[in-house]
Design a protein around this motif. Structure first.
Motif, short mmCIF file in Angstrom:
data_model
loop_
_atom_site.label_atom_id
_atom_site.label_comp_id
_atom_site.label_asym_id
_atom_site.label_seq_id
_atom_site.Cartn_x
_atom_site.Cartn_y
_atom_site.Cartn_z
N GLN A 143 51.20 45.06 38.84
CA GLN A 143 50.80 43.80 39.44
C GLN A 143 49.28 43.64 39.46
OE1 GLN A 143 53.26 43.98 43.10
NE2 GLN A 143 54.09 42.04 42.40
N THR A 144 48.87 42.39 39.55
CA THR A 144 47.48 42.02 39.35
C THR A 144 46.68 42.09 40.64
OG1 THR A 144 48.20 40.53 37.61
CG2 THR A 144 45.97 40.22 38.44
N THR A 145 45.47 42.61 40.55
CA THR A 145 44.52 42.58 41.65
C THR A 145 43.37 41.66 41.28
OG1 THR A 145 43.22 44.46 40.84
CG2 THR A 145 45.11 44.95 42.28
N ALA A 146 42.59 41.24 42.28
CA ALA A 146 41.47 40.34 42.02
C ALA A 146 40.46 40.98 41.07
CB ALA A 146 40.80 39.93 43.32
N ALA A 147 40.29 42.30 41.15
CA ALA A 147 39.34 42.97 40.28
C ALA A 147 39.73 42.84 38.82
CB ALA A 147 39.23 44.44 40.68
N THR A 148 41.02 42.68 38.57
CA THR A 148 41.48 42.49 37.20
C THR A 148 41.03 41.14 36.66
OG1 THR A 148 43.45 43.78 37.72
CG2 THR A 148 43.52 42.46 35.71
N LEU A 149 40.96 40.14 37.53
CA LEU A 149 40.79 38.76 37.09
C LEU A 149 39.36 38.25 37.17
CD1 LEU A 149 43.97 37.27 38.76
CD2 LEU A 149 43.67 37.94 36.39
N ARG A 150 38.51 38.87 37.99
CA ARG A 150 37.14 38.40 38.14
C ARG A 150 36.15 39.52 37.86
NH1 ARG A 150 37.27 33.31 40.12
NH2 ARG A 150 38.99 32.71 41.51
N ASP A 151 34.99 39.13 37.31
CA ASP A 151 33.96 40.14 37.07
C ASP A 151 33.13 40.33 38.34
OD1 ASP A 151 32.11 38.06 37.26
OD2 ASP A 151 31.79 37.92 35.08
N ARG A 152 32.08 41.12 38.25
CA ARG A 152 31.30 41.46 39.44
C ARG A 152 30.61 40.24 40.06
NH1 ARG A 152 31.14 45.67 36.02
NH2 ARG A 152 29.48 44.71 34.77
N SER A 153 30.36 39.21 39.26
CA SER A 153 29.72 38.01 39.78
C SER A 153 30.72 37.03 40.39
CB SER A 153 28.96 37.29 38.65
OG SER A 153 29.86 36.66 37.75
N GLY A 154 32.02 37.31 40.24
CA GLY A 154 33.06 36.42 40.72
C GLY A 154 33.58 35.46 39.67
N LEU B 222 45.95 34.28 42.28
CA LEU B 222 46.81 35.07 43.14
C LEU B 222 46.73 36.54 42.79
CD1 LEU B 222 50.04 32.92 43.57
CD2 LEU B 222 47.89 32.85 44.84
N GLU B 223 46.57 37.36 43.80
CA GLU B 223 46.55 38.80 43.61
C GLU B 223 47.61 39.43 44.50
OE1 GLU B 223 43.21 40.98 45.03
OE2 GLU B 223 42.82 39.61 46.69
N ALA B 224 48.14 40.55 44.03
CA ALA B 224 49.16 41.27 44.79
C ALA B 224 48.50 42.12 45.87
CB ALA B 224 49.98 42.15 43.86
#
Length: 720
Positions: free
Chosen positions: A93-104, A650-652
């Motif tokens: 499952q996906t976490t926010a870190a998977t979808l956004r880089d360090r700048s957001g 959406l993140e798990a």
């Protein structure tokens, strides 16, 4: 929960045929790759040797997988601002870190392509990489991306439904004539790449232009094993001459913005492969570059893979299933309904813990009842339960039945291809396909395989899949997270994909000869021309699949909401319409979501339980992430062009296991972190209003500001 906790291990007599025709891979929940044994380890090479061409076990040809790779846009400019799309049907499952880089910023989704060597019997011998583990292998990848949207025809409705019979679609940018229309096509040509860990400007698709303005469509890379990575554009949509994104005096310009371009694309993926000094033929693939996926763990009720499978069965290029598997053919249909609770408040009201339907489709006790088939002669104690569920679906064409919450008929509560074009049609709302209706009917009648294994584990990595099943797994995994409905026009691809003429083989696009001269079908396109034997569905070149989609894509993303149906007899605005149902594409573009502050309330054991339950049940409009632009749809669409990377994803997050009121995993909206702390979101146990960061108005959970606001959006959609 939205991921499978169960898997099925099933021995197959003919692994290649069965892997495709029976779909014995993990779907939304409960199913596993047919012979993919959890814990079996990486199986990179079959027990075979290279020898004379034609011998069994000898590599004589190769095939690229996935057959259709899926790339998604993002606004990250970081060198590592991308992730690889799903390669199995039950990924972690996906976490926010998977979808956004360090700048957001929103990362791009890359498609990874692999090459499998085959013998004369079409059996997989090995995955081919330039590492020398099988043989001396040289691979040169080639990809041709293009964007032809601005040179195509306007989208009004799917041209293959009866309601389109009288349509004649004009060209986009009809004022551009003759050879000048070539300037509307963004075509940087072919890029080639070889070796391991390669990337750089030499592999960028950056030489194409729209009306003289250079447009970056993406780039090629290779990973550490020499496999191909394709990345798309960064979500840049614009009009070099400052044309409006939508002319409100001409609703037909919705999704058809003259003078605009975007950086989606598609095209063929090929390779030159030399094994031990001998070049072998390679079957090519295709890649599609699509808008972002804001709910990456949600699987739509009918996926693009499902549609293509059904298309091939109808065409006779794949065999029709002779039996119905509960695990593969029934359980996913039910659990996908429940999965939509995270992106639409209407589905949440029905299928979340304590929901109106009383059906919690991830409850093992309920699944055990639904999966039970009595022995011959024994009483079928769950027949009524199965029948009540099947009768809730809209199974066949018939009188138009507006979707209503449980217990009324109409599952799934989705719009159909015709919605927004012609009213009072069975295609205004989704109708379950013939094949799926057949499976549901068999299950209701007790004619199915009771093959659910409650303790089986899901396959979360391609390394867990046996070699001969990996190609089919890759094909399905890529398309499973794309949508088939509603094709108005859709999220990734649209109505041509249900026509067998688009394919040369199952899941393989029928590629036009590179030397083919582009066919001019005239100033207007009719269904008769579009569906003719030599029409635009007969062979595909770079950009030919994505050209049917919205231009630019952000307009539809800003407008494809839920709750367009109104009851004019109701005096109060809040009673005039169901604010949540039906819906267009919530699995990719959410309608209502669980906000982070509400999640924090749920997880706080010191908050009274009733308040925690209320916070969990509350859903807020996903559009609160869009800077408020009043009732002006032009500004709203332009705002999405600018702000698409700031929309919530959406993140798990961990839930509360073994609690009757809360699931063990929750999908929670994640917004870019702002300077000084966490992203602000509505909720936190308050009123549930969506206070705008750049405005003074509060949105309803459905996203409508007023009756006038909803009426304007309905008019744009062509809804009377």
């Amino acid at each position: 929960m939205t991921k499978p906790r169960n898997a099925k291990v099933k021995k197959k007599a003919n692994p290649r045929v069965e892997a495709i025709s029976r779909r014995n891979f993990v779907e939304f929940a409960g199913a596993a790759a047919g012979t993919a044994m959890v814990g079996c380890g990486t199986l990179g090479m079959a027990s075979s040797v290279l020898g004379e061409a034609g011998a069994s076990g000898t590599i004589v040809k190769a095939r690229i997988h996935p057959s259709i790779g899926v790339v998604r846009l993002g606004n990250s400019v970081a060198d590592d601002g991308f992730f690889i799309g799903p390669e199995v049907t039950s990924p972690v499952q996906t976490t926010a870190a998977t979808l956004r880089d360090r700048s957001g910023a929103l990362k791009r989704q890359a498609a990874r392509f692999r090459i499998y060597g085959l013998d004369a019997d079409d059996q997989v011998v090995a995955e081919l990489t330039p590492d020398g583990s099988v043989a001396v292998v040289d691979i040169q990848w080639s990809v041709h991306l293009a964007n032809k949207k601005a040179a195509g025809y306007r989208f009004s409705t799917a041209l293959d439904i009866p309601e389109a019979a009288a349509l004649a679609l004009p060209r986009r940018n009809s004022g551009v004539k003759g050879k000048g229309r070539h300037a509307l096509i963004i075509d940087p040509g072919v890029r080639t790449i070889s070796g391991r860990n390669q990337h750089g400007v030499a592999y960028h698709f950056d030489s194409g232009a729209f009306m003289g303005t250079k447009v970056y469509l993406g780039e090629l890379r290779t990973d550490q094993a020499g496999r191909l990575l394709v990345l798309g554009g960064r979500g840049v949509s614009a009009s070099p001459t400052g044309r409006p994104i939508f002319n409100i005096s001409d609703f037909d310009t919705f999704n058809n913005a003259d003078g605009w371009y975007d950086d989606t694309s598609d095209g063929p993926v090929s390779a030159k492969v030399i094994v031990d000094g001998r070049e072998i033929p390679v079957e090519s693939a295709w890649v599609i570059v699509n808008p972002p996926n804001y709910a990456p763990d949600i699987i739509g009720w009918r996926t693009l893979y499902d549609l293509l499978y059904e298309t091939q069965v109808t065409a006779g290029t794949l065999p029709a299933p002779q039996t119905t598997s509960f695990t593969s053919d029934i359980l996913p249909l039910l659990q996908r309904l429940a999965g939509l609770q995270w992106v639409n408040a209407g589905f949440a009201a029905a299928f979340q813990p304590g929901g109106d339907s009383g059906l919690l489709f991830d409850d093992p006790q309920l699944i055990a009842k639904l999966a039970h088939r009595p022995a011959p002669g024994a009483a079928d104690q769950h027949a009524d339960l199965r029948q009540s569920i099947v009768r809730a679906f809209r199974l066949v064409d018939g009188p138009d039945l507006p979707p209503k919450p449980w217990p009324s008929k109409g599952w799934p509560w989705l719009y159909g291809d015709n919605y927004g074009s012609t009213q009072h049609s069975p295609r205004d709302h989704f109708v379950v396909s013939d094949l799926r209706s057949l499976h549901l009917q068999r299950w209701m009648d007790g004619d199915f395989e009771a093959d659910w294994l409650p303790d089986a584990a899901a396959v979360t990595s391609l390394d867990q899949v046996l070699l001969h099943d990996q190609p089919a797994m890759l094909d399905q995994a890529a398309l499973q997270y794309c949508l088939a409905d509603a094709f108005h026009p859709g999220c990734e691809l649209t109505w041509p994909m249900r026509h067998a003429s688009v394919f040369r083989a199952p899941f393989r696009i029928n590629q036009a000869d590179e030397s083919r001269i582009e066919v001019d079908y005239g100033d207007t396109l009719t269904p008769e021309i579009a569906l003719s034997a030599n029409g635009p569905l007969s062979a595909q070149g770079p950009g030919d699949l994505s050209k049917w989609m919205a231009l630019p894509w952000q307009g539809d993303t800003a407008m494809c909401r839920s709750g367009y149906d109104a009851d004019p007899s109701a005096k109060d605005f809040n009673q005039r319409y169901d604010p949540y149902l039906p819906t267009f594409w919530p699995a990719r573009v959410p309608n209502q979501v669980l906000a982070a502050p509400d999640y924090q309330t749920v997880m706080n054991p010191h908050v009274p339980r009733a308040q925690r339950i209320a916070a969990f049940k509350r859903r807020v409009s996903w559009y609160h992430g869009l800077p408020y632009q009043g009732d002006d749809p032009v500004k709203t669409m332009a705002s999405m062009v600018k702000s698409f990377g700031n929309m919530g994803v959406l993140e798990a997050r961990p839930g509360i296991p073994h609690d009757p009121d809360f699931p063990a995993v929750m999908l929670v909206e994640s917004l870019p972190v702002r300077a000084g702390g966490d992203a602000q979101a509505p909720g936190a146990g308050g009123s549930g209003d969506d206070e705008k960061a750049e405005g003074t108005v509060a949105l309803s959970p459905a996203g409508w500001i007023s009756a006038e606001h909803q009426a304007l959006f309905r008019a744009i959609r062509g809804i009377k």
